[in-house]
Scaffold this active site. Structure first.
Site, short mmCIF file in Angstrom:
data_model
loop_
_atom_site.label_atom_id
_atom_site.label_comp_id
_atom_site.label_asym_id
_atom_site.label_seq_id
_atom_site.Cartn_x
_atom_site.Cartn_y
_atom_site.Cartn_z
N CYS A 17 0.83 -1.20 0.00
CA CYS A 17 0.00 0.00 0.00
C CYS A 17 0.87 1.26 0.00
O CYS A 17 0.50 2.28 -0.57
CB CYS A 17 -0.96 -0.01 1.18
SG CYS A 17 -0.19 -0.36 2.77
N HIS A 53 -1.29 0.98 7.61
CA HIS A 53 -1.80 1.04 6.24
C HIS A 53 -1.47 2.41 5.67
O HIS A 53 -1.52 3.42 6.37
CB HIS A 53 -3.31 0.79 6.25
CG HIS A 53 -3.94 0.86 4.89
ND1 HIS A 53 -3.56 0.04 3.86
CD2 HIS A 53 -4.92 1.67 4.40
CE1 HIS A 53 -4.28 0.34 2.78
NE2 HIS A 53 -5.11 1.32 3.09
#
Length: 1322
Positions: A289, A536
């Site tokens: 990510c 994330h």
């Protein structure tokens, strides 16, 4: 309707950061499918009297309309709250305005369309006999609403379930759009009509649509608690909710306008990013990510995208090896695809494996390495250095005297700016900190040269220019010595939408430069959400120069976001005390937790005056520079995927049938009869498309089996091409199809023809009944009647006899062609089914002259006749004397070749259908004299163990260990194993013959060798191929693994030690060779030593040198000096020390024996006058040469000053080991060294001396942090100490050994192990 929220479901709140936070209460939706969905923003929050209550339940029903005359509808009004007192902060149920405000909090950036409330009065609770009951509808916005009640719960322990349902109002034509949705906050409050303080208010929110038509609470309250007073659910009120068989339920609805984003509380199921936002996302490979967010930032920087398209990549044939090409492809797909784009091709071009894709790397490090790769790809092109025009600014590090006109400065490029977060409230404060001036005064004055001497001075950094695209790295991650790990700085830190950078420019710049527009607009916010170990990454990006639309790029999804979600929600949050936290509502607590772990770590600002060039509106101009091969290649790949998909579909109805003919076995030289993918080790892909590959026909599975005869007959010319008559009976044909099957010994042999009862069946039926589906393809041998060896010699008589030495395979194969389809009346098929009297045998011939083995044809024999009976027809086919003796062998398997007793019958020799007999002249070894294979068994052994190799010359560089022993085609050849000894002035002998030989041998070539070879066998093969006067004893050979790592082979090695007996035939192994000037066995008696020659403490060359094992370290240095240019005056200043794993180990004396050097140790050497002076004065070291030191010989003023200082203080100073590390003190890198520490030397002076020894500029050096640690790697940073503190005194306080650490990134990261990997883009 069916609600499947499931037991124990807890409501989930997903803020704009997309992290799920579990709450205590339960929520659920009901409809004809799965009710519970993930939220992207502001999900369910229940507010009840008891915030710890656990509500759960399932429901499953079909809802019907129900009416009640006593119910009424009322719009929310602001009533007199003074008359309605709250208890414990909770207003009574009939204070509708207060309850609405409490249950449905405002949502930032989302306006309210409409709101209403409705009271449902239930006069006879026990009279509700139905399983589920609906209230009458009330209107709010463009929808009608009702409350849905399960009086006895939805199958969960008699707990009451209650939901809210919207109903879109049909248009004038009575139609309802399938795409309808409504975003609503709602509340449901069940209460005592007489005593309204007894109530349970619960609030939630949902995005209702045709798939989720209701939402609410599956277990609001247990049925028994309805009639219970003084329970915690109602705040211990003296009255129960249900009294006198009556209660009320109030429904609150507030419709939210989400038109600004269109995704409020969206589940993102079946969400179309392209349609909704105009962009597509990137697939996450596992933990990529961070890469995705960076790539999307670059993709939306349009002038960078255009520049990437202009990189020359048309010659990059393999995208796996081209970062630029992979990036071009990703950018093109992001602009043209409707689906998320994969990044696997790009990460493979980095040289990453699957484990790298599951490892989160440092984003800044990845960013810089990626830019380095692109810069390299641009070199030599018209866009070389163009990246600098987009991303590179200039900063000046300076020291400026206060009272005299003297300044020392250096201007350096920067790609990004790292700004401190800890201790600062916003971006402007961090910039001010960055350019903060440090005063050098008092005892810390600056030496301004001989003219001005020591002066008060200002030390600092200013900016000369900022680039059009400015990357700001916010230092959210720092190493903490206390926990010995990286920690994340979650503190609140603001950044503006627009910033003026003029205050941070150099005041000495020309006015026309300073007066330019230095305003920068924020266009990218890269966010990290989570902890240091589990987080994330995603990006908030404003992709257009005009307008205020922001998008969130979150892996494979892209959606619109609000201003608060870009800014406020990514500022982080200051830590609150436990007391402050306890005073928050549950919603506020959750928001605080989310804000604490969600923060921007990288900001992308575009210069306001450059917006039109950074984000041009002319998309056609951008697309015009896309390399033509990119869309062409991607289109081809798309078509190929479609083709493969069609093949998959066709595989449902079609199948491939293969046919081996006599021509096939004539051309095949390996095991069995033909090229066969079922035996992958012997499947040579180079033979694909050649006659050695069986014929392949695609046929319908449900066609009759006899239709195969039509296909084969036409191919072999037994039928005319236009003959489409169906073969109804194969008994009249001159060929038959024999099934070829996989035997247990991993060979493929023919079996029998297909049974008569199956010939009318479908092809698919025959496959399932006649073949083993686990191993077998559908393969047949076409047994042509006239190609039986006995029938061939009848049709084409022998022209011999010839001697076997004159044999040629072409003569035999011409006979088969001459036979063609010709038949004689005497020819007939024999029954070869099991238990019949005949069997089908194949015959191969090994020619010792050509060293080839090929199939001849088949022959049908009686089981009871002797094997010798076929010798005569074979001799006639070969044109040998009919009575010529042939040796006969059975090819049982690749590893088992047995000689046959010709006097035995086929039956007694246990020969059966499909067996292979190989024949050769009885005097094969005599005919093959001097050749590789003396008989067929040698040949079979070789093709069993053969390995395909490519051999390349090894180019020895000057820093390679053997460069003094190898012929160099560009330089004179060094023959002797001893390099020139500078102290002895001895010369190497050079032979012109060996130089010329090395120059001739420079091309790569391919060989087939055997894994059973010894080193000597391999050397001889290579020497023969070189076609030069090369003695194999002088060849040194290397084998390279799949990662192209080189391993030298030793003269005692057998290849079987490195390779399995059988290597897949398609695997090509790379070997390299070099020609030594001494025999390999003598060369192997030398010891390899790795040594680093330092030009500074950060710059070095690595040499691997070979020295006699019985020599001294002095010999090693002599050999090193032969490779590096060291003035004679500096020889006395050479220092040598050892390190291991980037840590200092010990000094190495020149009179030490080579044998005492540990294997794998790293040696470091360089010119260090001060250190050598100190160590020799303490008798810890002896100079390389004992010449006197003359100060006039020093060319470097700094080295001279340091030498004088060490000479004065050598008896009173200290020396400690020093090492480099990055963030974690356990991760060492770089060159370890020893650092002289002088008494009374201030730390600021120590640092300046160290900076000059490292060879770093002021700006780069200031990014280094310093620490002291003990032998257990425990310690603390000392860079926060006053620069006036004395390091010598600090070290003197220690009770254990102390090391000095320098914390900075490793600019050339090397992997230390699987669990400790830096970023590497190969």
């Amino acid at each position: 309707m069916d609600a499947n929220a499931g037991n124990g479901v807890t409501p989930q709140k997903r803020a704009a950061n997309n992290d799920i936070i579990d709450l205590d209460s339960d929520y659920e939706a009901i409809d004809d499918g799965q009710a519970n969905g993930r939220r992207k923003e502001n999900d369910i929050v229940e507010i009840s009297n008891d915030e710890d209550d656990d509500l759960d339940g399932d429901i499953d029903y079909d809802v019907d309309e129900d009416d009640d005359e006593n119910d009424h509808i009322d719009s929310i009004a602001h009533k007199d709250s003074a008359a309605k007192k709250s208890i414990n902060g909770i207003p009574p149920a009939d204070d509708f305005a207060a309850n609405a405000a409490r249950l449905m909090k405002p949502i930032v950036d989302y306006p309210v369309k409409d709101e209403a409330h409705y009271v449902w009065e239930i006069k006879d609770w026990h009279g509700l006999k139905e399983e589920k009951v609906r209230s009458p509808r009330f209107k709010c916005g463009d929808f009608e609403w009702n409350i849905l009640l399960f009086p006895r719960g939805n199958g969960r322990d008699n707990a009451i379930s209650i939901y809210m349902e919207p109903h879109p109002i049909p248009d004038e034509n009575g139609a309802i759009s399938d795409d309808w949705y409504v975003c609503a906050q709602f509340g449901l409050d069940i209460w005592n009509p007489v005593y309204p303080h007894s109530h349970i208010p619960s609030g939630s929110s949902h995005r209702f649509n045709k798939n989720e038509t209701d939402w609410g609470f599956s277990s609001l309250i247990d049925g028994k608690q309805l009639t219970s007073a003084n329970n915690s659910r109602i705040g211990n009120q003296p009255h129960a909710i249900l009294e006198n068989n009556q209660l009320n339920i109030t429904g609150y609805v507030k419709i939210i306008d989400d038109s600004s984003t269109g995704v409020l509380w969206h589940s993102f199921i079946d969400y179309d990013s392209k349609k909704s936002s105009g962009f597509v996302g990137l697939n996450n490979q596992g933990a990529t990510c961070y890469l995705n967010s960076l790539l999307q930032s670059y993709f939306t920087t349009l002038n960078f995208r255009k520049l990437v398209y202009q990189i020359p990549t048309n010659t990059a044939s393999n995208s796996k090896q081209s970062v630029a090409l992979s990036l071009q492809r990703i950018f093109y797909l992001l602009s043209s695809s409707k689906e998320p784009v994969g990044t696997l091709e790009l990460t493979k071009s980095f040289g990453w494996d699957s484990s790298d894709a599951f490892t989160q790397h440092d984003v800044q490090e990845l960013n810089r390495i990626l830019m380095d790769k692109l810069e390299t790809a641009m070199k030599g092109s018209k866009i070389e250095n163009s990246l600098n025009d987009i991303f590179v600014g200039k900063m000046k590090s300076y020291i400026k005297c206060v009272h005299v006109p003297y300044e020392s400065s250096r201007v350096e490029d920067f790609w990004d700016i790292q700004l401190n977060v800890k201790g600062f409230a916003n971006l402007q404060q961090s910039f001010k900190n960055y350019i903060e001036i440090e005063m050098l005064e008092g005892e810390n004055k600056y030496q301004a040269g001989d003219e001005y001497g020591y002066q008060d001075a200002k030390k600092g950094v200013v900016f000369e220019s900022f680039p059009p695209v400015l990357h700001l790295q916010l230092k959210r991650f720092e190493y903490d010595f206390m926990v010995d790990d990286l920690v994340k700085i979650d503190d609140f830190y603001e950044f503006p939408d627009k910033i003026d950078l003029k205050p941070y420019l150099d005041e000495d710049l020309p006015e026309e430069v300073r007066n330019q527009n230095w305003n920068y607009k924020l266009h990218g916010v890269l966010v990290h959400q989570g902890s240091i170990s589990n987080g994330h990454y995603y990006a908030m990006i404003k992709p257009h120069a005009k307008g205020e639309t922001w998008l969130r790029f979150d892996d494979d999804k892209v959606w619109k976001v609000t201003h608060s979600q870009v800014f406020k929600e990514n500022f982080g949050a200051n830590e609150v005390t436990s007391e402050e936290f306890s005073k928050m509502s549950r919603l506020e607590q959750q928001e605080n937790l989310v804000r604490r772990v969600t923060s921007a770590y990288m900001l992308v600002y575009y210069r306001e005056s450059e917006l039109d060039s950074v984000l041009p509106s002319d998309e056609e101009n951008l697309n015009a520079v896309i390399p033509e091969h990119i869309p062409r290649q991607i289109k081809h790949e798309s078509e190929e995927r479609e083709r493969l998909e069609r093949l998959k579909q066709e595989a449902l109805y079609y199948t491939n049938v293969k046919f081996i003919t006599t021509s096939t076995i004539n051309e095949y030289t390996g095991f069995d009869l033909a090229l066969d993918p079922r035996v992958p080790k012997f499947y040579d892909e180079n033979l694909l498309g050649t006659p050695a590959e069986p014929l392949v026909f695609k046929v319908k599975k449900d066609d009759r089996f006899l239709s195969l005869n039509q296909l084969v007959g036409k191919h072999l010319k037994y039928f005319e091409e236009d003959d489409d008559d169906e073969v109804l009976d194969d008994k009249q044909l001159f060929f038959r199809l024999i099934a070829t099957c996989h035997r247990k010994n991993n060979t493929n042999r023919t079996d029998t023809e297909v049974a008569d009862e199956l010939k009318d069946a479908t092809i698919n039926s025959v496959y399932f009944k006649a073949f083993n589906r686990k191993h077998d393809e559908m393969v047949f041998y076409v047994e042509e009647l006239n190609k039986d060896i006995r029938n061939i010699v009848q049709s084409v008589p022998s022209t011999g006899p010839i001697d076997p030495s004159e044999f040629q395979f072409s003569t035999v194969f011409n006979k088969l062609k001459e036979v063609g389809t010709k038949q004689l009346d005497s020819f007939k098929f024999h029954n070869i089914f099991d238990y019949s009297n005949h069997i089908l045998i194949f015959v191969k011939y090994f020619d010792p002259i050509s060293q080839e083995l090929r199939g001849l044809s088949h022959i049908v024999v009686s089981k009871v006749e002797p094997i010798s009976s076929i010798i005569k027809p074979i001799n006639e086919l070969l044109d040998f004397d009919p009575n010529y003796q042939l040796d006969m062998f059975e090819e049982l398997s690749p590893s088992k070749i047995d000689k046959l007793d010709r006097s035995l019958t086929f039956e007694k020799q246990e020969l059966s259908n499909g067996d292979i007999i190989t024949v050769q002249p009885h005097n094969s070894s005599e005919l093959a004299s001097g050749k590789k294979f003396e008989d067929v068994r040698d040949y079979y052994k070789f093709i069993l163990t053969r390995m395909h190799i490519v051999v390349k010359p090894f180019k020895a560089d000057i820093d390679e260990e053997d460069s003094d022993f190898v012929a160099d085609e560009n330089e004179e050849l060094k023959i002797s194993g001893e390099a020139e000894d500078i102290t002895k002035n001895s010369d190497d002998e050079i032979t012109t013959k060996e130089i010329e030989a090395a120059k001739q041998i420079s091309k790569s070539f391919e060989l087939w060798i055997s894994t059973s070879y010894s080193y000597q066998d391999l050397a001889e093969e290579i020497a023969r191929k070189l076609e030069a006067d090369v003695d194999p004893q002088y060849l040194r050979i290397f084998v390279l693994n799949n990662q192209m790592q080189r391993y030298p082979l030793k003269s005692i090695h057998q290849l079987s030690s490195f390779f399995p007996k059988t290597v897949p035939i398609n695997q090509v192994v790379t070997f390299e060779y070099e020609i030594l000037n001494i025999k390999l066995k003598d060369y192997e008696n030398l010891k390899s030593v790795k040594i680093h020659w330092l030009s500074s403490l950060l710059q070095y060359q690595v040499f691997e040198l070979l020295v006699p094992r019985n020599g001294l370290v002095l010999d090693l240095i002599n050999k090193l000096l032969h490779k590096v240019n060291v003035p004679k005056k500096d020889l006395k200043h050479i220092l040598l020390w050892a390190g291991s794993n980037h840590s200092y180990q010990a000094l190495i004396r020149f009179d030490n024996p080579i044998e005492q050097l540990q294997d794998g140790i790293d040696l470091y050497a360089g010119i260090f006058p001060a250190e050598v002076e100190i160590l020799t004065n303490h008798d810890m070291f002896k100079r390389f040469v004992n010449d006197p030191v003359d100060l006039n010989e020093f060319d470097n003023e700094f080295l001279k000053e340091e030498y004088q200082l060490s000479k004065e203080l050598s008896k009173d100073m200290n020396m400690i080991p020093a090492f480099h590390f990055y963030k974690s003190i356990g991760y060492h890198h770089g060159i370890p060294f020893i650092l002289a520490i002088y008494p009374k030397e201030k730390f600021s002076q120590t640092k300046e001396r160290l900076r000059r020894k490292l060879g770093l500029g002021i700006q780069a050096f200031e990014k280094i942090r310093f620490s002291l640690s003990d032998s257990h790697d425990k310690g603390a940073y000392i860079d926060n100490e006053d620069d006036d503190f004395i390091l010598f005194d600090e070290i003197g306080k220690a009770h254990t050994s102390i090391s000095f650490g320098l914390d900075h990134p490793d600019r050339s990261p090397r992997r230390q192990g699987q669990s400790d990997k830096g970023i590497s883009i190969n």
